[in-house]
Design a protein around this motif. Structure first.
Motif, mmCIF file in Angstrom:
data_model
loop_
_atom_site.group_PDB
_atom_site.id
_atom_site.type_symbol
_atom_site.label_atom_id
_atom_site.label_comp_id
_atom_site.label_asym_id
_atom_site.label_seq_id
_atom_site.Cartn_x
_atom_site.Cartn_y
_atom_site.Cartn_z
ATOM 1 N N SER A 273 2.295 5.484 -5.465
ATOM 2 C CA SER A 273 1.776 4.736 -6.611
ATOM 3 C C SER A 273 2.686 4.885 -7.825
ATOM 4 O O SER A 273 2.824 3.950 -8.630
ATOM 5 C CB SER A 273 0.363 5.179 -6.942
ATOM 6 N N GLN B 291 0.829 -1.198 0.000
ATOM 7 C CA GLN B 291 0.000 0.000 0.000
ATOM 8 C C GLN B 291 0.872 1.260 0.000
ATOM 9 O O GLN B 291 2.017 1.235 0.485
ATOM 10 C CB GLN B 291 -0.914 0.012 1.214
ATOM 11 N N VAL C 200 2.503 -0.573 -6.102
ATOM 12 C CA VAL C 200 2.070 0.228 -4.961
ATOM 13 C C VAL C 200 0.629 0.641 -5.197
ATOM 14 O O VAL C 200 0.326 1.319 -6.185
ATOM 15 C CB VAL C 200 2.956 1.460 -4.769
ATOM 16 N N SER C 201 -0.245 0.225 -4.315
ATOM 17 C CA SER C 201 -1.657 0.553 -4.449
ATOM 18 C C SER C 201 -1.977 1.811 -3.668
ATOM 19 O O SER C 201 -1.498 2.008 -2.549
ATOM 20 C CB SER C 201 -2.518 -0.609 -3.952
ATOM 21 N N SER C 202 -2.816 2.639 -4.254
ATOM 22 C CA SER C 202 -3.160 3.916 -3.597
ATOM 23 C C SER C 202 -4.455 3.803 -2.825
ATOM 24 O O SER C 202 -5.157 2.816 -2.907
ATOM 25 C CB SER C 202 -3.254 5.007 -4.644
#
Length: 126
Positions: free
Chosen positions: A87, A13, A124-126
């Motif tokens: 992200s 994350q 990378v997740s926002s």
């Protein structure tokens, strides 16, 4: 035969951390500069960080300064500690070894390197 193998990528994350490792084999590790690059879909390969053969200095790309840290041991491993991930850090990350021993000047162009790992995906997740 020189070989570089990356590991440590994954899904994280935004704001999180990951640590990438790259293990080198095939020739003496301690005399060659090591660098990390990354490539996002549809974009050119981008310089991330570099450390010369003696480990006495570090150079970072502007987009990762203050968040990423490159390190190396005396055996065969270079690492990239990535903190405060965003992200826009999503990419395939590659380690690369510069081809001339005891070379100190940082090279930022992918074309300057002829030894590459297979890459490890960082998402990378926002």
């Amino acid at each position: 035969q020189v070989q570089l193998v990356e590991s440590g990528g994954g899904l994280v994350q935004a704001g999180g951390s990951l640590r990438l490792s790259c293990v080198a084999s095939g020739r003496p590790f301690s005399v060659y500069s090591m660098s990390w690059f990354r490539q996002a879909p549809g974009k050119e390969r981008e310089f991330v960080a570099s450390m010369p053969w003696d480990g006495r200095s570090t150079v970072y790309g502007d987009s990762v300064k203050g968040r990423f840290t490159i390190s190396r041991d005396n055996a065969n491993t270079v690492a990239l500690q990535m903190n405060s991930l965003k992200s826009e850090d999503t990419a395939v990350y590659y380690c690369a070894q510069y081809g001339t021993a005891y070379y100190y000047t940082t090279r930022r162009r992918p074309s300057d390197y002829n030894v590459w790992g297979q890459g490890t995906q960082v998402t990378v997740s926002s």
